[in-house]
Design an enzyme around this catalytic site. Structure first.
Site, PDB file in Angstrom:
ATOM      1  N   ALA A   1       0.861  -1.170   0.000  1.00 34.11           N
ATOM      2  CA  ALA A   1       0.000   0.000   0.000  1.00 34.11           C
ATOM      3  C   ALA A   1       0.904   1.230   0.000  1.00 34.11           C
ATOM      4  O   ALA A   1       2.063   1.155   0.416  1.00 34.11           O
ATOM      5  CB  ALA A   1      -0.887  -0.024   1.235  1.00 34.11           C
TER       6      ALA A   1
ATOM      7  N   GLY B   1       0.619  -5.005   1.021  1.00 34.20           N
ATOM      8  CA  GLY B   1      -0.586  -5.092   0.183  1.00 34.20           C
ATOM      9  C   GLY B   1      -0.336  -5.817  -1.135  1.00 34.20           C
ATOM     10  O   GLY B   1      -1.272  -6.364  -1.732  1.00 34.20           O
TER      11      GLY B   1
ATOM     12  N   GLU C   1      -0.573  -9.393  -0.289  1.00 35.45           N
ATOM     13  CA  GLU C   1      -1.998  -9.646  -0.022  1.00 35.45           C
ATOM     14  C   GLU C   1      -2.808  -9.686  -1.312  1.00 35.45           C
ATOM     15  O   GLU C   1      -3.719 -10.499  -1.465  1.00 35.45           O
ATOM     16  CB  GLU C   1      -2.529  -8.570   0.933  1.00 35.45           C
ATOM     17  CG  GLU C   1      -1.930  -8.712   2.334  1.00 35.45           C
ATOM     18  CD  GLU C   1      -2.191  -7.515   3.220  1.00 35.45           C
ATOM     19  OE1 GLU C   1      -1.924  -6.377   2.770  1.00 35.45           O
ATOM     20  OE2 GLU C   1      -2.654  -7.701   4.354  1.00 35.45           O
TER      21      GLU C   1
ATOM     22  N   GLU D   1       4.463  -5.121   7.641  1.00 38.00           N
ATOM     23  CA  GLU D   1       3.649  -4.119   8.342  1.00 38.00           C
ATOM     24  C   GLU D   1       4.057  -3.855   9.782  1.00 38.00           C
ATOM     25  O   GLU D   1       4.030  -2.709  10.236  1.00 38.00           O
ATOM     26  CB  GLU D   1       2.165  -4.521   8.306  1.00 38.00           C
ATOM     27  CG  GLU D   1       1.497  -4.303   6.957  1.00 38.00           C
ATOM     28  CD  GLU D   1       1.677  -5.467   5.998  1.00 38.00           C
ATOM     29  OE1 GLU D   1       2.482  -6.372   6.284  1.00 38.00           O
ATOM     30  OE2 GLU D   1       1.010  -5.464   4.951  1.00 38.00           O
TER      31      GLU D   1
HETATM   32  N1  DAK Z   1       4.533   3.213  -0.994  1.00 41.81           N
HETATM   33  C1  DAK Z   1       4.890   4.344  -1.625  1.00 41.81           C
HETATM   34  N2  DAK Z   1       6.003   4.469  -2.375  1.00 41.81           N
HETATM   35  C2  DAK Z   1       6.789   3.398  -2.503  1.00 41.81           C
HETATM   36  C3  DAK Z   1       6.484   2.167  -1.879  1.00 41.81           C
HETATM   37  C4  DAK Z   1       5.285   2.091  -1.082  1.00 41.81           C
HETATM   38  N3  DAK Z   1       4.884   0.961  -0.486  1.00 41.81           N
HETATM   39  N4  DAK Z   1       7.473   1.280  -2.168  1.00 41.81           N
HETATM   40  C5  DAK Z   1       8.340   1.943  -2.962  1.00 41.81           C
HETATM   41  N5  DAK Z   1       7.927   3.214  -3.162  1.00 41.81           N
HETATM   42  C6  DAK Z   1       8.598   4.250  -3.931  1.00 41.81           C
HETATM   43  C7  DAK Z   1       9.822   4.790  -3.210  1.00 41.81           C
HETATM   44  O1  DAK Z   1       9.442   5.778  -2.263  1.00 41.81           O
HETATM   45  C8  DAK Z   1      10.622   5.364  -4.351  1.00 41.81           C
HETATM   46  O2  DAK Z   1      10.064   6.609  -4.719  1.00 41.81           O
HETATM   47  P1  DAK Z   1      11.034   7.867  -5.099  1.00 41.81           P
HETATM   48  O3  DAK Z   1      11.883   8.067  -3.903  1.00 41.81           O
HETATM   49  O4  DAK Z   1      11.799   7.399  -6.301  1.00 41.81           O
HETATM   50  O5  DAK Z   1      10.055   8.980  -5.374  1.00 41.81           O
HETATM   51  C9  DAK Z   1      10.346   4.383  -5.490  1.00 41.81           C
HETATM   52  O6  DAK Z   1       9.144   3.699  -5.132  1.00 41.81           O
HETATM   53  C10 DAK Z   1      11.448   3.353  -5.649  1.00 41.81           C
HETATM   54  O7  DAK Z   1      11.651   2.731  -4.391  1.00 41.81           O
HETATM   55  P2  DAK Z   1      13.093   2.591  -3.703  1.00 41.81           P
HETATM   56  O8  DAK Z   1      13.983   3.710  -4.119  1.00 41.81           O
HETATM   57  O9  DAK Z   1      12.871   2.383  -2.254  1.00 41.81           O
HETATM   58  O10 DAK Z   1      13.609   1.268  -4.405  1.00 41.81           O
HETATM   59  P3  DAK Z   1      14.629   0.197  -3.804  1.00 41.81           P
HETATM   60  O11 DAK Z   1      14.943  -0.729  -4.926  1.00 41.81           O
HETATM   61  O12 DAK Z   1      15.746   0.858  -3.095  1.00 41.81           O
HETATM   62  O13 DAK Z   1      13.785  -0.608  -2.701  1.00 41.81           O
HETATM   63  C11 DAK Z   1      11.841  -1.768  -1.841  1.00 41.81           C
HETATM   64  C12 DAK Z   1      12.670  -1.377  -3.103  1.00 41.81           C
HETATM   65  C13 DAK Z   1      10.555  -2.453  -2.322  1.00 41.81           C
HETATM   66  C14 DAK Z   1      12.657  -2.758  -0.975  1.00 41.81           C
HETATM   67  C15 DAK Z   1      11.542  -0.492  -1.046  1.00 41.81           C
HETATM   68  O14 DAK Z   1      10.948   0.471  -1.944  1.00 41.81           O
HETATM   69  C16 DAK Z   1      10.576  -0.720   0.071  1.00 41.81           C
HETATM   70  O15 DAK Z   1      10.935  -1.264   1.113  1.00 41.81           O
HETATM   71  N6  DAK Z   1       9.308  -0.282  -0.136  1.00 41.81           N
HETATM   72  C17 DAK Z   1       8.310  -0.366   0.884  1.00 41.81           C
HETATM   73  C18 DAK Z   1       7.844  -1.779   1.033  1.00 41.81           C
HETATM   74  C19 DAK Z   1       6.834  -1.906   2.111  1.00 41.81           C
HETATM   75  O16 DAK Z   1       7.110  -1.724   3.307  1.00 41.81           O
HETATM   76  N7  DAK Z   1       5.614  -2.249   1.696  1.00 41.81           N
HETATM   77  C20 DAK Z   1       4.552  -2.537   2.604  1.00 41.81           C
HETATM   78  C21 DAK Z   1       3.780  -1.323   2.793  1.00 41.81           C
HETATM   79  S1  DAK Z   1       2.634  -1.539   4.110  1.00 41.81           S
HETATM   80  C22 DAK Z   1      -4.541  -1.120   5.812  1.00 41.81           C
HETATM   81  C23 DAK Z   1      -4.605  -2.074   4.892  1.00 41.81           C
HETATM   82  C24 DAK Z   1      -3.481  -2.487   4.234  1.00 41.81           C
HETATM   83  C25 DAK Z   1      -2.272  -1.920   4.470  1.00 41.81           C
HETATM   84  C26 DAK Z   1      -2.217  -0.929   5.367  1.00 41.81           C
HETATM   85  C27 DAK Z   1      -3.326  -0.519   6.026  1.00 41.81           C
HETATM   86  N8  DAK Z   1      -5.676  -0.737   6.527  1.00 41.81           N
HETATM   87  C28 DAK Z   1      -6.635  -1.705   6.979  1.00 41.81           C
HETATM   88  C29 DAK Z   1      -5.809   0.612   6.929  1.00 41.81           C
HETATM   89  C30 DAK Z   1      -1.112  -2.347   3.765  1.00 41.81           C
HETATM   90  C31 DAK Z   1       0.087  -1.947   4.167  1.00 41.81           C
HETATM   91  C32 DAK Z   1       1.263  -2.131   3.373  1.00 41.81           C
HETATM   92  O17 DAK Z   1       1.236  -2.612   2.284  1.00 41.81           O
END
Ligand code: DAK
Length: 261
Positions: A63, A108, A111, A131
């Protein structure tokens, strides 16, 4: 649509989440478009759907953390509902859905892939539920679907530790059904979709319902669900033709396509 590309290829179709600069992260607009694109699937002709991400790096990196970071409790709940509703819709979508996971499938993204019927992935795929490291629980069904797919013990380990796993480990624990070199992933998904599409569509749909609905109830009830959906195939043109073709001794004949009737 800004973030979703939809392409019908004969009897199957490909939905590509295309927000490459953010690694296809799911913001509200992507979730809304995903919901909208499901309305556009022509269920008369499309018999299998493939969901994938644009580019070679990411399926969906979760997400959108930027969008989520400032949500109030009420907004967080609304965002969660939006995701949950569309993922559930995909899970219950009448035709099979294959996730072709072409890279990161985190939070997400993992998921989303789990709300599809079948997951296959590229060699560079990475799965995880990070998360708890962000101060939240998996919110789009992760605690429920991961435990059902890989067992409670493995799901708890992945979720509590927030540790990502690579494609081979995802294969080993049964999260994905196959691992392919990146360039072979979509062709493999398309081949599988075409293979599904050539089987009797009403029977395939009924199998999906029987498996999904049966898993939510006890075995006695599950077998009743199966009986009803089994019975439901009879008197369809495809059942009559499929069985008549088998019984026909003239094996020179070429099997005609099923009619979805
Ligand atoms: N959201 C927004 N932007 C993201 C992103 C994300 N999840 N993942 C990557 N990006 C963006 C980065 O900010 C970056 O943007 P710029 O800086 O270039 O503007 C671009 O994509 C490239 O990412 P990186 O520079 O970080 O690329 P790397 O190769 O260095 O790293 C990575 C790739 C996938 C390891 C890293 O980007 C990363 O760790 N991303 C986050 C992964 C993550 O933690 N995903 C889980 C998110 S939590 C809910 C329901 C569901 C959810 C929440 C609440 N409710 C019931 C309310 C779900 C939650 C989630 O999914």
């Amino acid at each position: 649509m800004e973030y979703i590309v939809y392409e019908q290829k004969g009897e199957y179709a490909i939905v590509t989440i295309s927000r490459e600069k953010a690694l296809n992260a799911l913001n509200s607009a992507v979730l809304e478009e995903l919901d909208k694109v499901l309305d556009e699937v022509d269920l008369e002709t499309v018999r299998c759907l493939i969901v994938t991400g644009a580019g070679q790096k990411s399926f969906v990196a979760g997400a959108d953390i930027g969008e989520m970071s400032n949500l109030s409790k009420a907004e967080g709940e609304a965002f969660g509902k939006k995701g949950n509703d569309v993922f559930r819709r995909l899970e219950k979508f009448p035709i099979p859905v294959i996730a072709a996971v072409n890279g990161f499938a985190l939070g997400g993204g993992c998921e989303l892939s789990m709300s599809c019927d079948i997951r296959i992935c590229s060699e560079n795929a990475v799965f995880g539920q990070p998360e708890v490291g962000l101060g939240i629980t998996p919110g789009f069904g992760g605690t429920q679907r991961l435990a059902r797919l890989v067992g409670a013990g493995m799901a708890k380990q992945m979720i509590y530790t927030a540790r990502n796993i690579k494609a081979e480990e995802a294969y080993r624990i049964g999260l994905v059904n196959g691992v392919y070199p990146q360039e072979e992933l979509l062709p493999a998904a398309e081949k599988m979709a075409a293979g599904i599409a050539k089987n009797a569509p009403i029977a395939v749909r009924n199998c999906k319902r029987a498996i999904n609905e049966g898993l939510d109830v006890d075995m006695d009830e599950a077998l009743i669900i199966e009986e009803k959906l089994f019975g439901n195939c009879f008197e369809t043109e495809d059942q009559k033709y499929g069985m008549a073709f088998f019984l026909d001794k003239n094996k020179e004949k070429v099997k005609a396509p099923f009619q979805n009737k």
